[in-house]
Scaffold this active site. Structure first.
Site, PDB file in Angstrom:
ATOM      1  N   THR A 226      -1.428  30.446  -6.719  1.00  0.00           N
ATOM      2  CA  THR A 226      -2.289  31.130  -7.689  1.00  0.00           C
ATOM      3  C   THR A 226      -3.263  30.157  -8.327  1.00  0.00           C
ATOM      4  O   THR A 226      -2.990  28.964  -8.453  1.00  0.00           O
ATOM      5  CB  THR A 226      -1.452  31.786  -8.799  1.00  0.00           C
ATOM      6  OG1 THR A 226      -0.669  30.787  -9.459  1.00  0.00           O
ATOM      7  CG2 THR A 226      -0.536  32.861  -8.242  1.00  0.00           C
ATOM      8  N   ASN A 228      -4.918  29.356 -11.843  1.00  0.00           N
ATOM      9  CA  ASN A 228      -4.665  29.573 -13.267  1.00  0.00           C
ATOM     10  C   ASN A 228      -5.969  29.405 -14.020  1.00  0.00           C
ATOM     11  O   ASN A 228      -6.541  28.316 -14.054  1.00  0.00           O
ATOM     12  CB  ASN A 228      -3.619  28.578 -13.772  1.00  0.00           C
ATOM     13  CG  ASN A 228      -2.337  28.639 -12.962  1.00  0.00           C
ATOM     14  OD1 ASN A 228      -1.640  29.642 -12.972  1.00  0.00           O
ATOM     15  ND2 ASN A 228      -2.051  27.564 -12.230  1.00  0.00           N
ATOM     16  N   GLU A 276      -3.465  34.401 -14.217  1.00  0.00           N
ATOM     17  CA  GLU A 276      -3.249  33.829 -12.891  1.00  0.00           C
ATOM     18  C   GLU A 276      -3.767  34.791 -11.830  1.00  0.00           C
ATOM     19  O   GLU A 276      -3.546  36.002 -11.933  1.00  0.00           O
ATOM     20  CB  GLU A 276      -1.763  33.591 -12.633  1.00  0.00           C
ATOM     21  CG  GLU A 276      -1.102  32.627 -13.609  1.00  0.00           C
ATOM     22  CD  GLU A 276       0.391  32.525 -13.349  1.00  0.00           C
ATOM     23  OE1 GLU A 276       0.871  31.406 -13.073  1.00  0.00           O
ATOM     24  OE2 GLU A 276       1.081  33.568 -13.404  1.00  0.00           O
ATOM     25  N   TYR A 287      -8.729  23.890  -8.057  1.00  0.00           N
ATOM     26  CA  TYR A 287      -8.514  23.177  -9.308  1.00  0.00           C
ATOM     27  C   TYR A 287      -9.798  22.486  -9.786  1.00  0.00           C
ATOM     28  O   TYR A 287     -10.491  21.806  -9.031  1.00  0.00           O
ATOM     29  CB  TYR A 287      -7.410  22.129  -9.141  1.00  0.00           C
ATOM     30  CG  TYR A 287      -7.235  21.256 -10.361  1.00  0.00           C
ATOM     31  CD1 TYR A 287      -6.769  21.782 -11.560  1.00  0.00           C
ATOM     32  CD2 TYR A 287      -7.573  19.906 -10.324  1.00  0.00           C
ATOM     33  CE1 TYR A 287      -6.632  21.006 -12.684  1.00  0.00           C
ATOM     34  CE2 TYR A 287      -7.435  19.110 -11.446  1.00  0.00           C
ATOM     35  CZ  TYR A 287      -6.963  19.662 -12.622  1.00  0.00           C
ATOM     36  OH  TYR A 287      -6.839  18.875 -13.746  1.00  0.00           O
ATOM     37  N   ARG A 300       1.129  47.249 -12.442  1.00  0.00           N
ATOM     38  CA  ARG A 300       2.456  47.397 -13.045  1.00  0.00           C
ATOM     39  C   ARG A 300       2.549  46.539 -14.296  1.00  0.00           C
ATOM     40  O   ARG A 300       1.774  45.590 -14.484  1.00  0.00           O
ATOM     41  CB  ARG A 300       3.551  46.992 -12.058  1.00  0.00           C
ATOM     42  CG  ARG A 300       3.494  45.528 -11.631  1.00  0.00           C
ATOM     43  CD  ARG A 300       4.688  45.138 -10.781  1.00  0.00           C
ATOM     44  NE  ARG A 300       4.575  43.783 -10.267  1.00  0.00           N
ATOM     45  CZ  ARG A 300       4.934  42.698 -10.944  1.00  0.00           C
ATOM     46  NH1 ARG A 300       5.397  42.806 -12.188  1.00  0.00           N
ATOM     47  NH2 ARG A 300       4.821  41.498 -10.394  1.00  0.00           N
ATOM     48  N   PHE A 305      12.640  39.534 -13.805  1.00  0.00           N
ATOM     49  CA  PHE A 305      13.320  39.924 -12.576  1.00  0.00           C
ATOM     50  C   PHE A 305      14.748  39.389 -12.567  1.00  0.00           C
ATOM     51  O   PHE A 305      15.045  38.328 -13.126  1.00  0.00           O
ATOM     52  CB  PHE A 305      12.548  39.411 -11.358  1.00  0.00           C
ATOM     53  CG  PHE A 305      11.216  40.083 -11.184  1.00  0.00           C
ATOM     54  CD1 PHE A 305      11.104  41.262 -10.468  1.00  0.00           C
ATOM     55  CD2 PHE A 305      10.063  39.547 -11.759  1.00  0.00           C
ATOM     56  CE1 PHE A 305       9.883  41.904 -10.316  1.00  0.00           C
ATOM     57  CE2 PHE A 305       8.843  40.177 -11.612  1.00  0.00           C
ATOM     58  CZ  PHE A 305       8.749  41.355 -10.885  1.00  0.00           C
TER      59      PHE A 305
END
Length: 335
Positions: A226, A228, A276, A287, A300, A305
Site C-alpha cells: 500500500t 500511505n 492507505e 515513497y 465496507r 479481524f
C-alpha cells in the site's frame, strides 16, 4: 469500467487546454486591470454543481454585456482567517483556483484575504474591487454574505449596484433531493462515507492529494503493498472505512482499494497510516512522491479481524471486487 481519459483528467483537474488565466496578487489592489467584466464572487470550495451553474450564468451575462467573465475568489478561504474553528476544506486553494479556471471563464482573480480585507464593509470591498475590474454585473449565491462580520447580503449589494448601474443577482441555490447543494452538505455526506452521493453533488468523484510516506509494511508482507498518503491539514476525508478509488501517478490513473482511518487491527502501531491505497496493477516504489486519490465507492466499514487469514481473505475479496468493476490496468490521461 474505468472512466475515459477525458473524465479522469477532469476528476484530477489536469490536462485542460482551455484553462483561464489565474490572476494572483500579493496585496488586494495589486491585480492588473481586468477591464469590463461580469463577475461571480465567492469562495467556491469544492467547485460543485451549484457553483458551476452560477458561473455558467455569469458567462451568459458577459456575452450579453460584451465583456469578460471573471470569477473573484479568496486566498485563503475567509473562514480560515475569521473563524476560531474553520471547517475542513473540500480542496486546496491551488486545486480550487485550477478548477475555477476550467469552468469556461476568462480569468480567475484570487483576492488575498487578510484581516484588513476582512474589516471592510461591502461598499469598501466592492469599491476596491472596482479599481481593477470595470464591473458590469455581479452574481453571488442567494445566501452570500460580504463585508465585516458578514453584515451585508444580496439586498445591500443590490442597493450598491443600483447607484452605479451594476446589476447584482442573488443566485438561487441548486437543489438535489430536496436539499441545497453546498460545501457544508458535501462535507457532511463525506463524513458519513457517502462518497457516491458526494460525487453526484460535486459532479465528479471527491479527490484529495498527498505525499507518500513510510508505513507499517504489513501490506507488502501479505502480498498487497500500500501507499500511505499524508494529506494536508484541514482537508476533509471520508468516514473511516474501505473504499474503491482511483489514484493518479504521473499521467496514469490506477484502480485502488483505499483504507481511511487507523486500521483497527493495527491501531496500536505508531506507523499505522490514516490513508492507505493499494494500487491494483501498479508495480513500483511511490515513497516520497505526490499522488492524487479520488474516492468512487464505499465498500465496507473498518473492523478488527479474528485472524490474519480472515484479514487477507477480506482484502483480497475487496481487490477482486474493484478489479471486476474498474479493471487492473492503468489509464493514461494523455490518451
Amino acid at each position: 469500467m474505468m472512466l475515459d481519459p477525458h473524465e479522469l483528467a477532469r476528476t484530477f483537474f489536469v490536462g485542460a487546454a482551455a484553462e483561464a488565466r489565474i490572476v494572483l496578487a500579493d496585496a488586494f489592489g495589486d491585480c492588473e486591470s481586468m477591464g469590463a467584466a461580469s463577475i461571480a464572487i465567492g469562495v467556491f470550495d469544492g467547485v460543485h454543481r451549484g457553483h458551476r451553474e452560477l458561473i455558467d450564468a455569469v458567462i451568459r451575462d458577459a456575452r450579453v454585456h460584451g465583456c469578460k467573465a471573471v470569477v473573484v475568489t479568496f486566498d485563503p478561504d475567509p473562514d480560515v482567517v475569521v473563524s476560531p474553528a474553520p471547517a475542513q476544506k473540500l480542496m486546496t486553494t491551488a486545486d480550487r483556483l485550477h478548477a475555477l479556471a476550467q469552468t469556461g471563464v476568462d480569468a480567475v482573480v484570487a483576492v488575498p484575504f487578510t484581516p484588513a480585507v476582512a474589516s471592510l464593509d461591502h461598499v469598501g470591498f466592492l469599491e476596491l474591487l472596482a479599481h481593477d475590474v470595470d464591473i458590469r454585473s455581479i452574481r453571488v449565491g442567494s445566501d452570500f454574505r460580504l463585508g465585516r462580520g458578514g453584515a451585508s447580503g444580496v439586498a445591500e449589494m443590490q442597493a450598491w449596484g443600483v447607484e452605479r448601474g451594476v446589476d447584482v443577482y442573488g443566485h438561487n441555490l441548486l437543489c438535489e433531493g430536496g436539499e441545497a447543494i453546498c460545501a457544508t452538505r458535501i462535507r457532511r455526506e463525506l463524513s458519513l462515507g457517502h462518497v457516491e452521493l458526494a460525487a453526484d453533488l460535486l459532479g465528479r468523484p471527491y479527490m484529495v492529494r498527498g505525499g507518500v510516506i513510510r508505513g507499517r509494511h504489513e501490506g507488502s508482507d501479505m502480498g498487497f503493498p500500500t501507499a500511505n498518503l499524508l494529506v494536508p491539514n484541514g482537508i476533509q476525508l471520508p468516514a473511516d472505512g474501505v473504499y474503491e478509488g482511483l489514484v493518479l501517478v504521473d499521467d496514469t490513473v490506477w484502480p485502488a482499494a483505499v483504507n481511511v482511518g487507523l486500521p483497527p487491527t493495527y491501531a496500536d502501531d505508531a506507523a499505522s497510516a490514516h490513508l492507505e491505497a493499494n494500487l491494483i496493477g501498479y508495480a513500483g516504489d511511490l515513497y516520497g512522491r505526490s499522488v492524487s486519490l479520488a474516492f468512487t465507492r464505499w465498500l465496507r466499514p473498518s473492523r478488527v479481524f479474528d485472524s490474519l487469514d480472515e484479514l487477507i481473505a477480506t482484502v483480497e475479496g475487496n481487490i477482486d471486487d474493484i478489479r471486476h468493476n474498474l479493471g487492473e490496468q492503468g489509464v493514461s490521461i494523455r490518451d
